[in-house]
Design a protein around this motif. Structure first.
Motif, PDB file in Angstrom:
ATOM      1  N   ASN A 172      51.842  66.431  85.017  1.00  0.00           N
ATOM      2  CA  ASN A 172      50.961  67.362  84.299  1.00  0.00           C
ATOM      3  C   ASN A 172      51.332  68.806  84.604  1.00  0.00           C
ATOM      4  OD1 ASN A 172      49.196  64.790  85.093  1.00  0.00           O
ATOM      5  ND2 ASN A 172      48.410  65.632  83.188  1.00  0.00           N
ATOM      6  N   CYS A 173      51.063  69.661  83.654  1.00  0.00           N
ATOM      7  CA  CYS A 173      51.338  71.092  83.790  1.00  0.00           C
ATOM      8  C   CYS A 173      50.492  71.692  84.934  1.00  0.00           C
ATOM      9  CB  CYS A 173      51.019  71.795  82.472  1.00  0.00           C
ATOM     10  SG  CYS A 173      51.201  73.582  82.513  1.00  0.00           S
ATOM     11  N   ASP A 174      51.129  72.459  85.809  1.00  0.00           N
ATOM     12  CA  ASP A 174      50.409  73.093  86.920  1.00  0.00           C
ATOM     13  C   ASP A 174      49.466  74.191  86.437  1.00  0.00           C
ATOM     14  OD1 ASP A 174      51.588  71.570  88.929  1.00  0.00           O
ATOM     15  OD2 ASP A 174      53.279  72.952  89.178  1.00  0.00           O
ATOM     16  N   VAL A 175      49.654  74.656  85.214  1.00  0.00           N
ATOM     17  CA  VAL A 175      48.814  75.745  84.712  1.00  0.00           C
ATOM     18  C   VAL A 175      47.659  75.196  83.867  1.00  0.00           C
ATOM     19  CG1 VAL A 175      48.729  77.884  83.367  1.00  0.00           C
ATOM     20  CG2 VAL A 175      50.773  77.329  84.723  1.00  0.00           C
ATOM     21  N   CYS A 176      47.973  74.434  82.824  1.00  0.00           N
ATOM     22  CA  CYS A 176      46.919  74.027  81.889  1.00  0.00           C
ATOM     23  C   CYS A 176      46.485  72.573  82.055  1.00  0.00           C
ATOM     24  CB  CYS A 176      47.361  74.272  80.442  1.00  0.00           C
ATOM     25  SG  CYS A 176      48.558  73.082  79.814  1.00  0.00           S
ATOM     26  N   GLY A 177      47.297  71.741  82.693  1.00  0.00           N
ATOM     27  CA  GLY A 177      46.945  70.342  82.897  1.00  0.00           C
ATOM     28  C   GLY A 177      47.543  69.385  81.891  1.00  0.00           C
ATOM     29  N   ARG A 178      48.224  69.925  80.875  1.00  0.00           N
ATOM     30  CA  ARG A 178      48.794  69.104  79.813  1.00  0.00           C
ATOM     31  C   ARG A 178      49.902  68.175  80.339  1.00  0.00           C
ATOM     32  NH1 ARG A 178      49.145  70.301  74.158  1.00  0.00           N
ATOM     33  NH2 ARG A 178      47.935  72.150  74.654  1.00  0.00           N
ATOM     34  N   LEU A 179      50.065  67.051  79.680  1.00  0.00           N
ATOM     35  CA  LEU A 179      51.167  66.135  80.006  1.00  0.00           C
ATOM     36  C   LEU A 179      52.505  66.817  79.739  1.00  0.00           C
ATOM     37  CD1 LEU A 179      52.351  63.102  80.234  1.00  0.00           C
ATOM     38  CD2 LEU A 179      52.174  63.126  77.746  1.00  0.00           C
ATOM     39  N   ALA A 181      55.427  73.960  84.511  1.00  0.00           N
ATOM     40  CA  ALA A 181      54.547  74.186  83.370  1.00  0.00           C
ATOM     41  C   ALA A 181      55.054  73.413  82.158  1.00  0.00           C
ATOM     42  CB  ALA A 181      54.464  75.667  83.041  1.00  0.00           C
ATOM     43  N   CYS A 182      54.168  73.316  81.144  1.00  0.00           N
ATOM     44  CA  CYS A 182      54.537  72.558  79.947  1.00  0.00           C
ATOM     45  C   CYS A 182      55.354  73.412  78.985  1.00  0.00           C
ATOM     46  CB  CYS A 182      53.295  72.000  79.265  1.00  0.00           C
ATOM     47  SG  CYS A 182      52.147  73.242  78.664  1.00  0.00           S
ATOM     48  N   SER A 183      55.281  74.750  79.143  1.00  0.00           N
ATOM     49  CA  SER A 183      55.934  75.621  78.160  1.00  0.00           C
ATOM     50  C   SER A 183      55.992  77.041  78.699  1.00  0.00           C
ATOM     51  CB  SER A 183      55.131  75.618  76.856  1.00  0.00           C
ATOM     52  OG  SER A 183      53.843  76.154  77.123  1.00  0.00           O
ATOM     53  N   GLU A 211      54.751  79.455  77.230  1.00  0.00           N
ATOM     54  CA  GLU A 211      53.418  80.016  76.953  1.00  0.00           C
ATOM     55  C   GLU A 211      52.504  79.866  78.172  1.00  0.00           C
ATOM     56  OE1 GLU A 211      54.930  77.835  74.627  1.00  0.00           O
ATOM     57  OE2 GLU A 211      55.635  79.627  73.568  1.00  0.00           O
ATOM     58  N   CYS A 212      52.691  78.794  78.929  1.00  0.00           N
ATOM     59  CA  CYS A 212      51.837  78.612  80.103  1.00  0.00           C
ATOM     60  C   CYS A 212      52.243  79.565  81.236  1.00  0.00           C
ATOM     61  CB  CYS A 212      51.813  77.149  80.556  1.00  0.00           C
ATOM     62  SG  CYS A 212      50.397  76.284  79.848  1.00  0.00           S
ATOM     63  N   GLU A 213      53.509  79.965  81.284  1.00  0.00           N
ATOM     64  CA  GLU A 213      53.876  81.018  82.255  1.00  0.00           C
ATOM     65  C   GLU A 213      53.159  82.320  81.880  1.00  0.00           C
ATOM     66  OE1 GLU A 213      58.089  81.901  82.830  1.00  0.00           O
ATOM     67  OE2 GLU A 213      57.563  83.707  83.959  1.00  0.00           O
TER      68      GLU A 213
HETATM   69 ZN   LIG Z   1      50.658  74.072  80.217  1.00  0.00          ZN
END
Ligand SMILES: [Zn+2]
Lengths: 577, 68
Positions: free
Chosen positions: B19-26, B43-45, B47-49
């Motif tokens: 999971n993304c460390d920022v938003c939690g997304r897979l 992160a997932c992307s 954008e999450c940075e």
């Molecule tokens: Zn994310």
């Protein structure tokens, strides 16, 4: 030779309606051909079209709780397996809560649509399959402590390859569901919907050309994004926080906390759930996409309640989320999640709206009943000798708003489902409905009162039925807003045959939670009586319109005693003398 | 953006989900890895940075990350 469709405002409108009508026709296929009442009566499903990258382009979204899952399941499957995984005639199924699904019963089916060898789109159908195995008939184990007790988990796998059944996968599925005939029928209803979606989309691209339709769909997504960003930009910038306690998780009696901060930042919204409780042991955890659906729902309620903006992936882009993995709003393996979708999600929406009430008080509602009030049962039908199982939910009270009273007897706003008529219910299952109605005084008092809860009494007609339930808000009542009073909480009772009094299931069976339990065996003549939660009131009850109070008294929506107590100073006879 | 894409090395029979460390997304197959100040974050992307530095750090402080 295709017809020319100019992608101007009129042309895009034509295209949007054509795509939306395809999704609507797919939904009709599911309604008319499915076996289970949860599909053909409850409408607990959605049908969609997506582009080749998994972006939602059109929907018939009966069930808003699926909004987060639909684009993510397809996009994540594409990323995990690659485009080459999909071939013409394939159908992929996916119910993995850790890979983008709402909870284990929710099954997303996706079919790639090819034209001249090129992948141009997907048709999709997502629905709550009524029985998927696990420890409890109806696959709703309210005391499950991990996902394996909740049923059969399917990562993205093919049910059809090149139009042919992948027999090995079907054999596994049908061997693990308690009512395989229903699964066979419901899965094929979903596949039928996908086929109709594919056929109609190919007709559309045959008429206007692939490039026009795909380019138009992409422009519609951009258009929706622009419109929703403009609506969000009109909200006052700021950080709006709210917090709630949830009474239990079905396993332990301890309450847990959800904290939400809704940040409006220019033309985007961030829903930040940092500080919420770690994931709980019982099945009240949300998956990531359920938390996502909740914020989409709340944002649409305050920005575009009449759904004037075409609902597609563009509407999701301005909304961001922080849902820490391993918390109650983003369960990680092997945590259970079946009730997170049905009974935490409606409360998450209420919580997010409570936060947004600080920004736009005139656009929100007080707390709804906040529970799908799930009742599950199964056994061998005495008349047919066949095994049956059912997932049933009932309406509750919606919260009052600045404009009107909350709706009465309404199934939760995240599910948007219908109830099952008593006649259908009794025809299919060995239960007699002794009474069914709305509950006097269950809506929280307010300038606009909360909607009324429902009550139902069922008598067992079979030698034996296995019952499970997942209700909520029996001890923490739905809250009012702006001096509105709380709605009445829920209650679940049982009376054994020959006994005089109804008791709680805790008293009768020693279960851990009064509203969440699994596999209680009832016998012929036993009766179950329950009450769903009522909605919270909006605004000071003393400001209620006397005429509305008089109508409530005449309809027995409220009692004389409650009118006297909760609406002190409002004279229901004012203006009639 | 300071991060870069890093694919996971996983076999098909590995069932772990990240999971993304920022938003939690897979994160299905590759992470956007960046330095969050207190270690590397997955992160997932990109954008999450951006979300991390524009919102998370000012609001909650730096997230302790792993040294991946
Ligand atoms: Zn994310």
């Amino acid at each position: 030779m295709s017809e020319r469709l100019e992608l101007d405002t009129v042309g895009l409108h034509v295209l949007h309606n054509a795509l939306a009508n395809i999704a609507a026709e797919m939904a009709l296929v599911m309604m008319k051909t499915s076996y289970s009442t949860i599909f053909n009566e409850g409408l607990d499903f959605s049908t969609v079209l997506l582009d080749a990258r998994g972006n939602l382009i059109a929907e018939k979204n009966f069930t808003p709780s699926m909004m987060g899952a639909i684009p993510n399941t397809v996009a994540w499957t594409l990323e995990e397996f690659g485009e080459e995984f999909f071939g013409p005639g394939d159908v992929v199924v996916h119910n993995d809560p850790y890979r983008g699904q709402c909870h284990l019963p929710e099954h997303m089916m996706m079919k790639p649509i090819f034209r001249d060898g090129e992948l141009i789109a997907f048709s999709g159908a997502i629905g709550h399959v009524a029985e998927v195995g696990g420890k409890a008939p109806g696959s709703f184990a309210a005391d499950a402590t991990d996902v394996y007790q909740e049923g059969l988990r399917l990562p993205p796998v093919k049910l059809l390859e090149g139009g042919e059944h992948v027999e090995q996968v079907w054999r596994i599925v049908l061997a693990n569901h308690r009512t395989p005939t229903n699964t066979w029928g419901d899965f094929h209803a979903m596949i039928g919907a996908l086929n109709v979606g594919e056929r109609r989309l190919l007709e559309l691209v045959g008429r206007y050309g692939t490039a026009t339709v795909t380019e138009g769909a992409s422009r519609l997504i951009d258009y929706s994004e622009k419109r929703l960003r403009a609506e969000i930009a009109d909200l006052p910038d700021g950080a709006y926080a709210a917090e709630m306690s949830v009474e239990d998780d079905g396993v332990s009696a301890a309450p847990f906390t959800v904290r939400a901060e809704v940040v409006v930042r220019g033309d985007e919204v961030i829903a930040d759930f940092t500080g919420s409780s770690p994931q709980v042991r019982g099945p009240m955890n949300c998956t990531f996409v359920v938390a996502l659906s909740a914020i989409y729902n709340a944002v649409f309620c305050v920005t575009d309640p009449d759904a004037l903006i075409p609902r597609n992936s563009g509407c999701y882009r301005p909304v961001r989320i922080i849902a820490p993995a391993g918390s109650v709003v983003n369960v990680v393996h092997p945590g259970p999640s079946v009730g997170g979708n049905t009974d935490l999600q409606p409360k998450l929406i209420d919580l997010l709206l409570a936060a947004l009430s600080q920004a736009v008080p005139e656009r929100v509602a007080a707390s709804s009943g906040g529970s799908s009030s799930n009742l599950l049962f199964g056994g061998t039908h005495p008349e047919t000798g066949r095994y049956y199982s059912n997932y049933h939910f009932d309406g509750m009270g919606a919260g009052g708003t600045a404009l009107k009273d909350g709706n009465d007897a309404e199934v939760t706003r995240h599910s948007n489902c219908r109830n099952t008529p008593v006649e259908v219910f009794e025809h299919r299952y060995p239960l007699l409905t002794l009474d069914y109605g709305m509950v006097t005084d269950s809506g929280g008092a307010g300038r606009h009162r909360g909607g009324l809860a429902t009550t139902r009494t069922l008598r067992v007609l079979a030698p034996e039925i296995t019952f499970s339930a997942l209700f909520d808000r029996s001890r923490i009542a739905p809250t009012g807003l702006f001096d509105g009073l709380p709605g009445k909480g829920s209650e679940l009772l049982v009376r054994r045959a020959g006994e005089a009094e109804f008791k709680t299931f805790q008293e009768a069976f020693g279960v851990a939670s009064p509203t969440k339990f699994t596999n209680v065996v009832l016998h012929r003549g036993d009766e179950v009586r329950y009450r769903t939660p009522g909605g919270g009131g909006f605004g000071d009850p003393r400001e209620r319109d006397p005429e509305a109070l008089r109508a409530d008294l005449e309809d027995a929506y409220i009692s004389a005693a409650a009118a006297e107590h909760d609406y002190r100073g409002v004279d229901p006879e004012a203006g009639t003398r | 953006m300071s991060g870069n894409w890093q694919p996971f090395e996983r076999s098909w029979h590995d069932t772990e989900v990240v999971n993304c460390d920022v938003c939690g997304r897979l994160i299905p197959t590759r992470a956007w890895v960046f330095d969050g100040g207190e270690g590397q974050l997955r992160a997932c992307s990109p954008e999450c940075e951006e979300l991390y530095f524009s919102y998370v750090v000012p609001r909650h402080g730096e997230t302790p990350g792993g040294r991946r």
